[in-house]
Design a protein around this motif. Sequence first.
Motif, PDB file in Angstrom:
ATOM      1  N   ARG A 217       0.767  -1.076   0.075  1.00 12.72           N
ATOM      2  CA  ARG A 217       0.080   0.087  -0.010  1.00 12.72           C
ATOM      3  C   ARG A 217       0.710   1.195  -0.095  1.00 12.72           C
ATOM      4  O   ARG A 217       0.478   2.215  -0.487  1.00 12.72           O
ATOM      5  CB  ARG A 217      -0.944  -0.004   1.168  1.00 12.72           C
ATOM      6  CG  ARG A 217      -2.033  -0.981   1.102  1.00 12.72           C
ATOM      7  CD  ARG A 217      -3.031  -0.632   2.223  1.00 12.72           C
ATOM      8  NE  ARG A 217      -4.174  -1.545   2.030  1.00 12.72           N
ATOM      9  CZ  ARG A 217      -5.250  -1.312   2.827  1.00 12.72           C
ATOM     10  NH1 ARG A 217      -5.317  -0.440   3.899  1.00 12.72           N
ATOM     11  NH2 ARG A 217      -6.282  -2.048   2.614  1.00 12.72           N
ATOM     12  N   TRP A 218       1.986   1.171   0.866  1.00 13.52           N
ATOM     13  CA  TRP A 218       2.576   2.472   0.918  1.00 13.52           C
ATOM     14  C   TRP A 218       4.340   2.353   0.360  1.00 13.52           C
ATOM     15  O   TRP A 218       4.776   1.233   0.288  1.00 13.52           O
ATOM     16  CB  TRP A 218       2.663   2.750   2.353  1.00 13.52           C
ATOM     17  CG  TRP A 218       1.582   2.907   3.030  1.00 13.52           C
ATOM     18  CD1 TRP A 218       0.891   2.161   3.662  1.00 13.52           C
ATOM     19  CD2 TRP A 218       0.548   4.064   2.950  1.00 13.52           C
ATOM     20  NE1 TRP A 218      -0.443   2.370   4.037  1.00 13.52           N
ATOM     21  CE2 TRP A 218      -0.625   3.781   3.634  1.00 13.52           C
ATOM     22  CE3 TRP A 218       0.571   5.524   2.271  1.00 13.52           C
ATOM     23  CZ2 TRP A 218      -1.758   4.540   3.831  1.00 13.52           C
ATOM     24  CZ3 TRP A 218      -0.422   6.245   2.448  1.00 13.52           C
ATOM     25  CH2 TRP A 218      -1.618   5.723   3.181  1.00 13.52           C
ATOM     26  N   ASP A 219       4.763   3.513   0.065  1.00 19.67           N
ATOM     27  CA  ASP A 219       6.130   3.639  -0.240  1.00 19.67           C
ATOM     28  C   ASP A 219       6.926   3.339   0.986  1.00 19.67           C
ATOM     29  O   ASP A 219       6.746   4.420   1.891  1.00 19.67           O
ATOM     30  CB  ASP A 219       6.343   5.095  -0.926  1.00 19.67           C
ATOM     31  CG  ASP A 219       7.851   5.248  -1.394  1.00 19.67           C
ATOM     32  OD1 ASP A 219       8.542   3.858  -1.271  1.00 19.67           O
ATOM     33  OD2 ASP A 219       7.995   6.173  -2.147  1.00 19.67           O
ATOM     34  N   PRO A 220       7.966   2.710   1.282  1.00 15.68           N
ATOM     35  CA  PRO A 220       8.531   2.532   2.457  1.00 15.68           C
ATOM     36  C   PRO A 220       9.223   3.894   2.854  1.00 15.68           C
ATOM     37  O   PRO A 220       9.386   4.248   4.010  1.00 15.68           O
ATOM     38  CB  PRO A 220       9.303   1.370   2.382  1.00 15.68           C
ATOM     39  CG  PRO A 220       8.672   0.392   1.263  1.00 15.68           C
ATOM     40  CD  PRO A 220       8.144   1.344   0.315  1.00 15.68           C
ATOM     41  N   GLU A 221       9.727   4.513   1.702  1.00 18.24           N
ATOM     42  CA  GLU A 221      10.515   5.850   2.016  1.00 18.24           C
ATOM     43  C   GLU A 221       9.640   6.802   2.360  1.00 18.24           C
ATOM     44  O   GLU A 221      10.123   7.803   2.725  1.00 18.24           O
ATOM     45  CB  GLU A 221      11.221   6.161   0.606  1.00 18.24           C
ATOM     46  CG  GLU A 221      12.390   4.919   0.340  1.00 18.24           C
ATOM     47  CD  GLU A 221      13.056   5.356  -0.922  1.00 18.24           C
ATOM     48  OE1 GLU A 221      12.755   6.472  -1.518  1.00 18.24           O
ATOM     49  OE2 GLU A 221      13.860   4.417  -1.223  1.00 18.24           O
ATOM     50  N   ARG A 222       8.291   6.887   2.185  1.00 20.82           N
ATOM     51  CA  ARG A 222       7.349   7.971   2.519  1.00 20.82           C
ATOM     52  C   ARG A 222       6.611   7.782   3.874  1.00 20.82           C
ATOM     53  O   ARG A 222       5.268   8.293   3.928  1.00 20.82           O
ATOM     54  CB  ARG A 222       6.591   8.388   1.594  1.00 20.82           C
ATOM     55  CG  ARG A 222       7.323   8.669   0.078  1.00 20.82           C
ATOM     56  CD  ARG A 222       7.897  10.010   0.053  1.00 20.82           C
ATOM     57  NE  ARG A 222       7.067  11.047   0.356  1.00 20.82           N
ATOM     58  CZ  ARG A 222       7.202  12.390   0.309  1.00 20.82           C
ATOM     59  NH1 ARG A 222       8.439  12.731   0.239  1.00 20.82           N
ATOM     60  NH2 ARG A 222       6.415  13.380   0.483  1.00 20.82           N
ATOM     61  N   ARG A 223       7.073   6.715   4.399  1.00 17.10           N
ATOM     62  CA  ARG A 223       6.227   6.319   5.866  1.00 17.10           C
ATOM     63  C   ARG A 223       6.217   7.317   6.823  1.00 17.10           C
ATOM     64  O   ARG A 223       7.183   8.184   6.775  1.00 17.10           O
ATOM     65  CB  ARG A 223       6.696   5.048   6.144  1.00 17.10           C
ATOM     66  CG  ARG A 223       6.306   3.828   5.551  1.00 17.10           C
ATOM     67  CD  ARG A 223       4.670   3.406   5.378  1.00 17.10           C
ATOM     68  NE  ARG A 223       4.270   3.300   6.451  1.00 17.10           N
ATOM     69  CZ  ARG A 223       3.051   2.556   6.551  1.00 17.10           C
ATOM     70  NH1 ARG A 223       2.033   2.783   5.736  1.00 17.10           N
ATOM     71  NH2 ARG A 223       2.511   2.329   7.992  1.00 17.10           N
ATOM     72  N   SER A 224       5.318   7.397   7.656  1.00 16.95           N
ATOM     73  CA  SER A 224       5.508   8.618   8.863  1.00 16.95           C
ATOM     74  C   SER A 224       4.646   8.001  10.087  1.00 16.95           C
ATOM     75  O   SER A 224       3.972   6.990  10.001  1.00 16.95           O
ATOM     76  CB  SER A 224       4.520   9.645   8.181  1.00 16.95           C
ATOM     77  OG  SER A 224       3.303   9.509   8.099  1.00 16.95           O
ATOM     78  N   ILE A 225       4.638   8.684  11.321  1.00 18.25           N
ATOM     79  CA  ILE A 225       3.944   8.486  12.443  1.00 18.25           C
ATOM     80  C   ILE A 225       2.545   8.236  11.934  1.00 18.25           C
ATOM     81  O   ILE A 225       1.929   7.643  12.771  1.00 18.25           O
ATOM     82  CB  ILE A 225       4.556   9.455  13.595  1.00 18.25           C
ATOM     83  CG1 ILE A 225       6.045   9.405  13.847  1.00 18.25           C
ATOM     84  CG2 ILE A 225       3.664   8.978  14.785  1.00 18.25           C
ATOM     85  CD1 ILE A 225       6.580  10.157  14.744  1.00 18.25           C
ATOM     86  N   GLY A 226       2.034   9.364  11.356  1.00 17.96           N
ATOM     87  CA  GLY A 226       0.594   9.180  11.101  1.00 17.96           C
ATOM     88  C   GLY A 226       0.220   7.917  10.615  1.00 17.96           C
ATOM     89  O   GLY A 226      -1.007   7.547  10.298  1.00 17.96           O
ATOM     90  N   ASP A 227       1.172   7.363   9.687  1.00 17.13           N
ATOM     91  CA  ASP A 227       0.636   5.866   9.135  1.00 17.13           C
ATOM     92  C   ASP A 227       0.806   4.837  10.080  1.00 17.13           C
ATOM     93  O   ASP A 227       0.513   3.616   9.679  1.00 17.13           O
ATOM     94  CB  ASP A 227       1.807   5.759   7.864  1.00 17.13           C
ATOM     95  CG  ASP A 227       1.481   6.909   6.859  1.00 17.13           C
ATOM     96  OD1 ASP A 227       0.214   7.154   6.713  1.00 17.13           O
ATOM     97  OD2 ASP A 227       2.404   7.252   6.292  1.00 17.13           O
TER      98      ASP A 227
END
Length: 694
Positions: A217-227
């Motif tokens: 679902r997500w790009d690992p390089e763009r992950r954040s605490i909100g995710d």
Amino acid sequence: MTSTPAEEPANNATVVDMTKRLPHPPEPAAAPAPAFTAPRDDEAPLIPEWIKSREGRRAARRQMQRQAHNTGRRWVRRQKTERGHHAQIGRGVIRVHSWVVGVEGVHAHAAKHHAHMATKDARATARQARFTVVGRDKARAVAMKHQEEAQHAVAAHKKARREVSRGRMVRGVVAYGLPAAADAAAFVEAGWLGGIGALATLGGLALIGRKPLRAERWDPERRSIGDGDSMNDTMLNDAFRRAGIIAKDAVLTVVHPCGYGRGAWQATVDLPDTTVTAAMKRTEELAGQLGVETVQVSLSRAGRANRLHIWVSTTVPFTGDPVRGPLLGMDKPMSLWGRVPIGPTLRGDAYTVSLIERSGLVGGEPGAGKSASGNNILLAAALDPHCILCLADGKGGGDLEPFEPLCDQYEGEADPEAFFDLLGDVIVDMKLRYALLKSLGKRKVTEALCREYPLLRLKLLWVDELMFFTTDEEWGRKITARLRNIVSRGRAAGIITFCATQKPGSDVVATSLRDLLSIRWALRCTTPQASDTILGQGAASAGFNAKDIEASMRGAGWLYSEGSAPEMVLAYYYSDDEVTDLIERAYRYRAAAGTLPTAAPTLTDRLRAAGGDGVVLAVLLEEYTVGDGADWLPTSVLLKALADAGQLVTDRRLGDLVVRSDEDKVKRPWEGARVAGYSRQLVADTAEKWLADR
């Protein structure tokens, strides 16, 4: 004698040359590999006899039990992670459902859009052809062509919908129907033992969902605490770079690694080529890169100009149940000479303030929680039996009414003139305090003096909705002048002043008064400018913006009292019943200490207490009350009353003290003659002015 060749020693060259000429001996033949034979009984591995004993078997069982226990613990810990069986089953359900839904819906949606646009064009061309005069046949042909295209598009959309429904039905039967039928048949045939089939179905779902969804679902390089990710060094470096706090090629130096505790992620880093102050100005951008709200991020200095402490809450703070105030658990009187509890900070620490020689301003939009926040200070002052309460309510409502029995002075009618008089009484009290301090050779009120001299007890002047008083056309400027006098001079005399208002702009509170209020509490505001009027110019741009406070965070605000930066604090909440209970407790404390408010001193009492010309004015006022009372008395009568009271005052001195206008100097009839005198109102006004000017 010559030696023979056999007797002569041979040199090295000769030896070497001889070895070259000698033939090499043949190499021995390789021995054949021995054939494999099973070891004999006496060559088997040695097994201690202790293993075969009862103690050995018991030790083996204990070892197996420990291994099983550790395996179970690892399994339990695994269930809390994304690799747990319930998480795998959930992912399996999502993937199976996604397979059942399929991707045909995209084609159906595209066909629907195409049909809609084709129908719209067909209607437009048909309408145009209907009202076309020149070239009508050509326009009708175009309209017919568009109509055919629209019909084909509508038919294609219907076909796409049928294909979507057919595909979903077939896949649904395979994904849902077959396992459900197999489980139902197993239950019918084997009863509760057939539940093994349901376990097999769950096992299949867990097998399908064994791989986490994150990589899909997500790009690992763009992950954040909100995710839902954990804060780490890589995330912080990326977030700080994208927020523009550090350069693209700069790297944060981690002093304390990222850790989680009390519902928030925390870390301490050293900033390259920038300072904490500059970083705090971009708190909003950093929060956006971390995927959270601005109020979830708190940045603070960690002992150095470039060392930053980062605090990021995983949820929006201060949105849960109200925090119970610590005053409810106290079993003894409060003392304002100590610190007053205000509320918890973002990091969960209890925040307290000292009110000694301080003054404060509480501001925020309507409904931000000013009354609930002010109760923390008002209740603390009420629970101190040696603190004098002087309250004024600019709303004229009932927020301060429960405190009235404890007040020495109370103005609850929102009357600017009455509030002006109340401030005059406070100024008189302030002058009496300084006179006593001067006689004692002291510069300011201390706790020891407060206990020894009742006149020097701490006094809290609380003004609610100050805007109503200061914006009055007739009394506004006069009220502002007296308040400025009290705030600037009263702190050393033990007078603590607090003002609460909605927007303390220069049109509401004069800058000369607002800048004297040292404690600032900015609750939720509508604009950054309104926040700056409370905390000071530039606070919002530095990261302390009360506009960013969520509406659900009622009672939370930036509190600036001590230190170099404001702190986000949530005021302790006291319900109406709790306020009533605390006020009753405060009443009992004051009754036991003998400090319950008595009747307000009369004007003559205050004049006599002031001494000097105040005694002369007091004798004059008392003379008007003799008998039935008079509104006007001759000068001779007043001079005789002064002489009887031991005050030798001449006619000229009396005229200098009570200044009369030409109209007041007009003679009036008295006992058959016309004589000069003084009116009661003139003497009373002179007395009030004399007290106010001292």
